[in-house]
Scaffold this motif. Structure first.
Motif, PDB file in Angstrom:
ATOM      1  N   TYR A   1      52.278  10.998 -60.762  1.00  0.00           N
ATOM      2  CA  TYR A   1      52.115  12.545 -60.760  1.00  0.00           C
ATOM      3  C   TYR A   1      51.521  12.929 -59.645  1.00  0.00           C
ATOM      4  N   LEU A   2      50.380  12.476 -59.223  1.00  0.00           N
ATOM      5  CA  LEU A   2      49.511  12.970 -58.278  1.00  0.00           C
ATOM      6  C   LEU A   2      50.051  12.840 -57.169  1.00  0.00           C
ATOM      7  N   LEU A   3      50.881  11.629 -56.929  1.00  0.00           N
ATOM      8  CA  LEU A   3      51.447  11.385 -55.440  1.00  0.00           C
ATOM      9  C   LEU A   3      52.842  12.215 -55.390  1.00  0.00           C
ATOM     10  N   LEU A   4      53.445  12.568 -56.469  1.00  0.00           N
ATOM     11  CA  LEU A   4      54.661  13.428 -56.544  1.00  0.00           C
ATOM     12  C   LEU A   4      54.122  14.860 -56.363  1.00  0.00           C
ATOM     13  N   ALA A   5      52.908  15.222 -56.655  1.00  0.00           N
ATOM     14  CA  ALA A   5      52.651  16.773 -56.309  1.00  0.00           C
ATOM     15  C   ALA A   5      52.166  16.649 -54.840  1.00  0.00           C
ATOM     16  N   ILE A   6      51.402  15.716 -54.326  1.00  0.00           N
ATOM     17  CA  ILE A   6      50.893  15.812 -52.918  1.00  0.00           C
ATOM     18  C   ILE A   6      52.253  15.625 -51.998  1.00  0.00           C
ATOM     19  N   ARG A   7      53.257  15.103 -52.348  1.00  0.00           N
ATOM     20  CA  ARG A   7      54.422  14.911 -51.673  1.00  0.00           C
ATOM     21  C   ARG A   7      55.147  16.094 -51.690  1.00  0.00           C
TER      22      ARG A   7
END
Length: 131
Positions: A116-122
């Motif tokens: 979730y965190l990586l998707l948000a950063i992306r």
């Protein structure tokens, strides 16, 4: 590419909330047959699915807001998986003492939080680069 997939997952949640609960319980709970979900859980999942689908279809600020919220949630469950389990137990089940979490699920929760965190950063980087 990821936005349509997220929208599809939202649509599936809106259409089949009871199935989503079954999948979640089969992965996360040792004794799902002994646990009773709260009466509002299907409605809550359905509303969440509609919001996710709508934000994915609309894009723009709605999608950006949803992804920011997803990232914040992801950070919390990545760093504090037991806290997530405690809160989820209280929200999802009528008798939280009856719920026995699957020990492997803590690692899965951390992975989901990181995802979730990586998707948000992306999503944030993509928005920032397009401006």
């Amino acid at each position: 590419m990821i936005r349509p997939l997220i929208g599809l997952l939202g649509l599936l949640a809106a259409l089949f909330p009871d199935r989503m609960v079954d999948i979640f319980e089969s992965l996360a709970i040792e004794n799902p047959e002994e646990c009773t979900t709260t009466s509002w859980i299907d409605s809550g999942i359905r509303v969440e699915g509609i919001v996710v689908t709508a934000a994915s279809l609309l894009g723009g600020r709605a999608y950006a807001w949803m992804m920011n919220l997803t990232g914040a949630f992801g950070a919390v469950i990545l760093l504090f998986p037991r806290l997530y389990q405690k809160i989820a137990t209280g929200l999802l089940y009528e008798h939280s003492a009856d719920v026995e979490w699957n020990d492997r699920f803590t690692d899965s929760v951390r992975f989901i939080g990181a995802l979730y965190l990586l998707l948000a950063i992306r999503s944030f980087r993509k928005r920032r680069n397009s401006n």
